[in-house]
Structures are given as C-alpha cells and as structure tokens.
Motif scaffolding. Structure first.
Motif, mmCIF file in Angstrom:
data_model
loop_
_atom_site.group_PDB
_atom_site.id
_atom_site.type_symbol
_atom_site.label_atom_id
_atom_site.label_comp_id
_atom_site.label_asym_id
_atom_site.label_seq_id
_atom_site.Cartn_x
_atom_site.Cartn_y
_atom_site.Cartn_z
ATOM 1 N N ALA A 1 63.468 64.194 36.552
ATOM 2 C CA ALA A 1 62.468 64.611 35.564
ATOM 3 C C ALA A 1 61.630 65.756 36.111
ATOM 4 N N ASN A 2 61.437 66.777 35.279
ATOM 5 C CA ASN A 2 60.594 67.920 35.629
ATOM 6 C C ASN A 2 59.232 67.730 34.976
ATOM 7 N N LEU A 3 58.180 67.676 35.803
ATOM 8 C CA LEU A 3 56.857 67.320 35.311
ATOM 9 C C LEU A 3 55.798 68.270 35.853
ATOM 10 N N VAL A 4 54.654 68.236 35.209
ATOM 11 C CA VAL A 4 53.459 68.932 35.683
ATOM 12 C C VAL A 4 52.339 67.907 35.741
ATOM 13 N N LEU A 5 51.723 67.759 36.937
ATOM 14 C CA LEU A 5 50.621 66.822 37.110
ATOM 15 C C LEU A 5 49.310 67.595 37.045
ATOM 16 N N MET A 6 48.498 67.268 36.066
ATOM 17 C CA MET A 6 47.188 67.888 35.906
ATOM 18 C C MET A 6 46.130 66.913 36.404
ATOM 19 N N ALA A 7 45.241 67.408 37.300
ATOM 20 C CA ALA A 7 44.182 66.577 37.872
ATOM 21 C C ALA A 7 42.833 67.247 37.632
ATOM 22 N N GLN A 8 41.834 66.456 37.282
ATOM 23 C CA GLN A 8 40.514 67.002 36.964
ATOM 24 C C GLN A 8 39.433 66.050 37.464
ATOM 25 N N PRO A 9 38.552 66.507 38.421
ATOM 26 C CA PRO A 9 37.444 65.646 38.866
ATOM 27 C C PRO A 9 36.305 65.688 37.858
ATOM 28 N N ASN A 10 35.491 64.651 37.877
ATOM 29 C CA ASN A 10 34.346 64.620 36.963
ATOM 30 C C ASN A 10 33.063 65.079 37.628
ATOM 31 N N ASP A 11 33.159 65.647 38.854
ATOM 32 C CA ASP A 11 31.967 66.069 39.587
ATOM 33 C C ASP A 11 32.320 67.299 40.407
ATOM 34 N N PRO A 12 31.444 68.308 40.457
ATOM 35 C CA PRO A 12 31.754 69.529 41.214
ATOM 36 C C PRO A 12 31.740 69.339 42.721
ATOM 37 N N ARG A 13 31.344 68.160 43.201
ATOM 38 C CA ARG A 13 31.367 67.934 44.640
ATOM 39 C C ARG A 13 32.784 67.887 45.195
ATOM 40 N N LEU A 14 33.774 67.781 44.294
ATOM 41 C CA LEU A 14 35.168 67.712 44.731
ATOM 42 C C LEU A 14 35.941 68.843 44.071
ATOM 43 N N ARG B 1 46.745 71.900 38.878
ATOM 44 C CA ARG B 1 48.117 71.900 38.349
ATOM 45 C C ARG B 1 49.104 71.803 39.509
ATOM 46 N N THR B 2 49.922 70.760 39.457
ATOM 47 C CA THR B 2 50.923 70.554 40.500
ATOM 48 C C THR B 2 52.263 70.264 39.842
ATOM 49 N N GLU B 3 53.261 71.056 40.115
ATOM 50 C CA GLU B 3 54.595 70.825 39.564
ATOM 51 C C GLU B 3 55.301 69.744 40.370
ATOM 52 N N VAL B 4 55.976 68.861 39.640
ATOM 53 C CA VAL B 4 56.608 67.698 40.263
ATOM 54 C C VAL B 4 58.050 67.605 39.776
ATOM 55 N N VAL B 5 58.959 67.357 40.684
ATOM 56 C CA VAL B 5 60.340 67.018 40.343
ATOM 57 C C VAL B 5 60.541 65.566 40.770
ATOM 58 N N ALA B 6 60.499 64.667 39.793
ATOM 59 C CA ALA B 6 60.590 63.237 40.078
ATOM 60 C C ALA B 6 62.053 62.831 40.166
ATOM 61 N N ALA B 7 62.438 62.280 41.294
ATOM 62 C CA ALA B 7 63.826 61.871 41.496
ATOM 63 C C ALA B 7 64.187 60.737 40.545
ATOM 64 N N ALA B 8 65.468 60.632 40.237
ATOM 65 C CA ALA B 8 65.949 59.633 39.282
ATOM 66 C C ALA B 8 65.822 58.231 39.853
ATOM 67 N N ALA B 9 65.349 57.318 39.021
ATOM 68 C CA ALA B 9 65.319 55.885 39.317
ATOM 69 C C ALA B 9 64.581 55.567 40.614
ATOM 70 N N GLN B 10 63.463 56.231 40.860
ATOM 71 C CA GLN B 10 62.652 55.926 42.039
ATOM 72 C C GLN B 10 61.260 56.513 41.868
ATOM 73 N N ASN B 11 60.390 56.199 42.839
ATOM 74 C CA ASN B 11 59.033 56.734 42.840
ATOM 75 C C ASN B 11 58.971 57.969 43.744
ATOM 76 N N GLY C 1 47.619 61.761 47.596
ATOM 77 C CA GLY C 1 49.040 61.542 47.325
ATOM 78 C C GLY C 1 49.332 60.454 46.315
ATOM 79 N N PRO C 2 49.163 60.694 45.015
ATOM 80 C CA PRO C 2 49.561 59.690 44.019
ATOM 81 C C PRO C 2 51.087 59.601 43.915
ATOM 82 N N TRP C 3 51.563 58.480 43.360
ATOM 83 C CA TRP C 3 52.999 58.258 43.173
ATOM 84 C C TRP C 3 53.353 58.406 41.699
ATOM 85 N N VAL C 4 54.467 59.094 41.434
ATOM 86 C CA VAL C 4 54.997 59.237 40.073
ATOM 87 C C VAL C 4 56.239 58.353 39.952
ATOM 88 N N ARG C 5 56.206 57.466 38.967
ATOM 89 C CA ARG C 5 57.322 56.541 38.731
ATOM 90 C C ARG C 5 58.295 57.150 37.724
#
Length: 742
Positions: A616-629, A634-644, A605-609
């Motif tokens: 804000a309409n965003l797309v969070l892309m995450a990529q591990p550097n090891d196949p063990r994980l 791709r995760t779509e994010v709707v970040a609320a105004a003036a908050q995390n 659960g990372p936080w988007v500021r």
C-alpha cells in the motif's frame, strides 16, 4: 398429472430412495408395454423408508403416460399410475381405473384447464388394474396398457385427448389427469431449445479450486449439464464466469475442470454468453443503471502460474450466422505462452471469459417473469458491439401470449428486438429436468409434448423457442429426457440460433412487471460499497486488484438463482458487506504509547497496519496541537503487504514544557482518507536548567575574555608609549649653547 386431494402439498422424499423407486417403476412400465392383454397389473413392491421421511400428510395419485404420451394410429396406450403414501397409516390395496376422453381438447387454454382441474369430470373407463397396499412413506405403481384394437382407442384422429385415473383410498377418491397425443403428420415446426450452463449461486467472484473440482467431477453438476446437452441441438447459454474461473487458475485448476472446459469449447452447439455470474438484469435496470454491469478486471484471481507464464490465447472468430457451427480447436486454457522472450501479456477479460464459438453477441436473458416493458425497452436501447441486443422473454408476459396462445420465437416490442420462449412448454420441461421421481417426470414430459403439439399447429411455420430454465436441481437424466422430449416431439425439427434470429419478427407488447424492491435496494447498497472500495483502492499501484474483485462479487450476488433462495441470498449479501467493511478497515495506524521528549529532537515511530495481501502506498499526515512541538507534517509510507510497517517522523521541541497531542491520519496518494484518525501524547521537557547554565558559563567566559582583552590592550598601549618615548632626542637645559667667535 393433477391429483384431487385437498391435503397440503406433498413433501419430497430423499433422492436416493426416489432413484431406487424410479428404477422399479421403469421396469414395470416396460413390462406393461409388452403385455398382450387389456389391462395387465404390474406391481412395485412397496418400499418403506428406513430413516423415517418427513411425511406430507396425504396420499396422492400420479398418472404418467409412457413415451411422452405419443400414440400413433395402431399403437397401444401405456400408462403408469402411482400412489405415494405420505400418511402415517398404510394405504390398503385398491384398484386404479383408467378413463379416456372421446373428443380432443380444442386448444391450449382447454389443455391448461384440464391439467389444472382439481375435480376433473369423469370420462368413459377403459381399463382397470389392482394396486398393492402402500406402507407409510412408500409408494406403489401399477402399469396399464390399452391395446390398439380396443374401440375406445381405435381410429382416433389427430389431437390431444384427455386421460383420467382414479382410485378409492379409505373412502376418498383420488384422481389424476393427463393426456395422450395422436400426432398430425401434416404439421411441422422448428423448435430451438435454450439450456443454461450455470453453477449454483455463490458470493465469491470466481469459483474456487475446490468448487471446480466438485462441480466438474464425474458426478458433478457441471459435468451433468454437458452430459445432457452433448449430442443434442440445444442452444447453450453459458455463464462466462465458469471458463474464467478455470483459466484464471492455470495449471492449478483441477484436471477435471480443464477437461470440462475443453469439452465445452469442442461442443458443436450454438451458444451465447449470459451476464457474468448470470446477474439479474431486471434488478439492474430497476436500479436505474444506464447499462448492465460488466466485470472490470479479474487480475486478482490469476494464479501464480498464470502470472509467471501467461497462456497464449487464439481469438475465436464469429461463425457465419447462416452456417451450422462446427467444432473449433481451442488452445488449452493452461497452455504456456509460446514466447521465449516472455513478452506475452496477461490474459485479458475477453480471453478469460470466452465461451467458445458464440453465434450471437449481445443476448440478454432476464430472470423468467422479471422483465416488463420498461426492462425490455431499457435493454433494447443499448448496443453491443455496435448492434442492438436480443432480449429473451417468456410468452405469457407478451400481449400475444397472455391468453395462453402460441407466440413465434422472433418478435419486436416498441423497437426492442426479442426472442420469445413458450412459457407453458418451458415450465413443463424445467419441471421435468429437476424431477427425480420418474412418474412425475413422465407426467411433465407428456404435458410439454401436448403443448408442443398445439404450438406446432399454431406457429404458422415460424420457429418456436423453448427453454429448460435455470435451476440447481437439474439432473443428468432429467435434463437429457427434457431435451429429448422437445427434439423428438412429432413434427419438430431442431432450430439453432441463426434460424431463430433470421426469422421474420412479429410485433408484440410486453406487460408491466413490478420491480423487486428488496433486490433493488440491495443492489443500491452494493454499488455504494463499491464506490467506497474504488476510493480506498487508490492506495494500490493497481487499484483493479480490489475494484475488479468487488465488481465480480457484486455480479455473483446478483445471480438469477438467488431469487429462488431469498434467505440464503440475504445471508450472502450480509457476509459480503461485512467483508467489504473489513477491507476498508484493513489499513490503519496502530495506537501509540506516550512519547517522552527529553532532548531537543527525536524520531517518533508509529506503526502502520496493512492486512491487505498487496503493498500500500500511503501518506501520513501529522499535526501537533501546540507550537512547542515541531513535526514533519507529511511522510510518505510504503506499507508492506500483510504486516505492520514502522514509520519515522522527526520531531523537535521548542522552549517550554508540557503535554502535546499529535494527531495522525493516513491518506492515499490522491488524498482519500484511509482508516481512522489516531492521536499520540508527547511529553515535552525543554531542560531550562541546562540552557541557563550554558548561558551563564557563556557570559562568564565572555566577561573574562573581555577583561583579558582590555588588560592586554592597556599593557600593549603602555608599552607602545614607552617605546615611542625612548626614540625621542634628549634636550639638555644646562647647555650654554654654541660658542660665538667674534
């Protein structure tokens, strides 16, 4: 008007003191006008400055004719002579001598030479007046009147005549020059006067509520401008950002601002719109822009009242260019929409920026002295509402006016349509409008009237255009007297915009003027920042909330008024660019702590500021550097105004233990990277012991099951065999067989 001292230029004193002294001088001049004697001294009591003003280091003399220097046959000549003491010592009492030329000045060039001469030739003296001692930081005035029966004044023919005043101070002769005008009733000309309606320069896209309240207060600068033009025939050049700022606030706008806008709309004066924010046109052309910049959207400035209840706007019809304008009833900028179903749209740019009754669309007014032939050609090649624009240029930049000659208002240059305003008259009127010192203002008004006399004579009956140029120092009295000087000059009739545009044009050339390289470089930087904001704004449902504000601020930073304040302009630009960087950094991923993955799967659960006031309409892309994980990339994010906003990313562990780095990056829905890349560490523990125990138990269960299965199977097979055996007939071996009977 011109003094002969060689000391540095006089440092202006404080405005309150100037106003007090100006009032005293005006009273003295009135007394001089009614005096019946040849030379009547009238002394202003020297007024020391209580707070110790900054001294110029010199004493200077100003000669100011009364009534703008107009002396008709049979009138007396009245002047005031003022010594301002900018030294630390007291200037002793002295005598002022007035000298009067016998021959008229031949032309405009001769007038310019006489007024600029630091060592003017002596003229025949006609009067003297004593002047009291002047203490440091103060000034004193003496009024002199020459009656009409004096031979030196009597029977003068029409023309502009030289005046000179001298006074000996501490062994040094101070001299000042001016003129007086004997009108020629056979000469007539129509003169248009353009007056800009602008606010002081700023970096905000629109004026704030506090700024509007200050500027439209009874003593505010915008109020003073309307006070000055009301009742005149001035042509208004209105910055459309001013009405936009008021309309965008709706009912939240100060009452004084709403009244100011209604008053502006009701003025029966011809007008045209400046660039939004009075943006510098020459800089835009030199930056190779194909057309001047325009605002794109002001929706981010609309107050909640306007958003909830948009005003109903009535389109303003363009009046007949051949008819005089008349007041048009305009709806209140805060009048609620008369629509019970609430179907009125938000006000658009045209509604917000309407200036009321524009008589000429597409009028460009570059900063005075900034538009050379290249700028004029570039602007002339554009079209506004399907018609070629008109560009205002000063006469001294044209081939016809470069030798201090009069140029008629309507002109063309290589096909570009021009309105040419008289440089010398406009400069004198501008100086008078910003002058708080009454004698100096009177001297400038006399200069303007003298140039007008020559211009009227040389115009050939064609209209003349003058301006009272931009400036943040224009005061109510100064601006009004400047307008009156132009309107009441001998033989002058007011000319409105339709008269100027309908006149027969004269062909002129426009000289080369180098670009202001620093301002061009600054605009290039601003446009680069704007492109970044445009990409960044794709995270919003309505990107105009950011792009419209950015464009409005750029136009304000290009305001012509900034040219007079280069240091302040640089500071404003620096502040704006810092705000742009803050905006681009307003959305990002907060740093994350290490995640210990002790089970097969979990949620990361990372936080988007989001520091923007918009969702804000965003797309969070995450990529591990090891196949063990294994991670949902791709995760779509709707970040609320003036908050995390917390984001949930499912993760799964494969076989193996170790540290895995998870790299995360935000993108807009269109694929624009947002913010910086963030990384998080994930400790993967696959729990081999548990897995092995499960396998062992499973094998044991399998083996036991197989054993039981085999045992049961054998027993069942044995039982089946026994059952089959019990069903077979018994065979006896001792049976003798059947008996045989013979």
């Amino acid at each position: 008007m011109t003094d002969t001292t060689s000391a540095p230029a006089r440092t202006p004193r404080s405005r309150p003191l100037r106003r007090l002294r100006a009032a005293g001088r005006a009273a003295l001049v009135v007394a001089a006008l009614v005096a019946p004697m040849l030379a009547v001294p009238a002394h202003a009591t020297p007024t020391p400055t209580p707070s110790g003003p900054e001294l110029s280091g010199e004493a200077d003399l100003t000669l100011s004719p009364v009534g703008n220097g107009i002396v008709r046959p049979g009138d007396q000549l009245a002047v005031s002579a003022t010594i301002a003491n900018g030294t630390e010592a007291t200037v002793p009492a002295t005598t002022v001598t007035l000298e009067l030329g016998t021959e008229p000045i031949p032309d405009r060039s001769g007038l310019a030479s006489w007024l600029a001469d630091t060592e003017p030739a002596a003229l025949p003296p006609v009067a003297e007046a004593p002047l009291a001692a002047v203490v440091s930081g103060a000034d004193a005035t003496s009024a002199i009147v020459v009656p009409p029966e004096v031979p030196a004044l009597a029977e003068r023919g029409a023309g502009v005549y030289p005046l000179r005043a001298t006074a000996v101070v501490a062994g040094q002769t101070l001299a000042a020059t001016s003129v007086f005008i004997v009108p020629d009733d056979a000469v007539a000309a129509s003169v248009g006067v353009v007056v800009p309606i602008t606010a002081p320069p700023g970096s905000a896209g629109l004026l704030g509520v506090d700024d509007l309240a200050e500027l439209t207060a009874p003593d505010g600068e915008l109020t003073a401008q309307l006070d000055a033009v009301e009742g005149t025939s001035a042509i208004l050049a209105v910055d459309p950002a001013l009405p936009a700022a008021i309309r965008a606030r709706g009912t939240a706008a100060p009452e004084s601002a709403i009244e100011w806008l209604a008053r502006l709309e009701a003025l029966p004066l011809t007008r045209f719109a400046l660039q939004f924010g009075d943006a510098d046109l020459a800089t835009q052309v030199h930056a190779s822009l194909p057309t001047p910049l325009q605002p794109t959207s002001l929706v981010s400035y609309l107050s909640p009242e306007v958003l909830a209840d948009p005003p109903t706007q009535t389109p303003t019809a363009t009046p007949d260019p051949t008819a005089s304008p008349s007041p048009t009833a305009s709806p209140s900028p805060t009048e609620p929409a008369d629509d019970p179903e609430g179907t009125d749209p938000l006000p658009d740019l045209a509604q917000l920026t309407a200036i009321g009754n524009p008589t000429q669309a597409g009028v460009f007014w570059p900063a005075t002295g900034s538009a050379g032939g290249d700028v004029v050609a570039a602007l002339g090649a554009t079209t506004v509402e399907g018609a070629p624009p008109l560009t205002l240029v000063p006469s001294d930049t044209t081939s016809a006016g470069s030798g201090n000659h009069t140029v008629r208002a309507r002109a063309t240059a290589a096909g570009a349509q021009l309105l040419v305003y008289d440089s010398e008259i406009s400069a004198a009127l501008h100086h008078a409008a910003g002058e708080t010192d009454t004698p100096r203002r009177a001297a400038s008004l006399t200069e303007a009237t003298a140039y007008l006399a020559f211009a009227a004579r040389e115009s050939g009956g064609q209209p003349i255009l003058v301006t009272v140029d931009r400036g943040t120092d224009r005061e109510r009295v100064g601006l009004r007297t400047a307008l009156n000087a132009a309107a009441l000059a001998p033989g002058v009739t007011p000319a409105e915009m339709p008269v100027l545009t309908a006149a027969e044009p004269v062909d002129v050339g426009v000289g080369d003027i180098p670009a202001d390289a620093p301002r061009v470089a600054e605009l290039t930087q601003l446009l680069g920042d704007e492109a970044q904001i445009a990409s960044f704004a794709t995270i919003l449902t309505d990107p105009a909330l950011l792009t419209g504000r950015q464009r409005a601020e750029i136009l304000q930073l290009l305001a012509v008024a900034w040219r007079a304040e280069p240091e302040a302009a640089t500071a404003a630009l620096t502040g704006h660019r810092e705000q742009t960087r803050e905006t681009l950094d307003a959305v990002g991923i907060l740093p994350s702590s290490t995640l210990n993955l002790i089970s097969y799967d979990a949620n990361f659960g990372p936080w988007v500021r989001n520091d923007l006031p918009y969702e804000a309409n965003l797309v969070l892309m995450a990529q591990p550097n090891d196949p063990r994980l294994v991670v949902t990339d791709r995760t779509e994010v709707v970040a609320a105004a003036a908050q995390n906003t917390r984001v949930t990313i499912p993760v799964q562990a494969r076989i193996g233990n170790g540290k895995v780095t998870l790299t995360m990056q935000l993108y807009s829905p269109t694929g624009v990277p947002i913010g910086t890349v963030q990384s998080a560490e994930v400790e993967v523990r696959a729990e081999w012991e548990t897995i092995g125990l499960v396998i062992l138990v499973s094998l044991m269960v399998l083996f036991v099951g197989l054993g039981i299965f085999r045992t049961v199977r054998r027993r069942r097979a044995r039982a089946r065999e026994q059952a089959e055996a019990s069903l077979e007939p018994e065979v006896r071996t001792d049976d003798p067989g059947p008996e045989v009977i013979p």
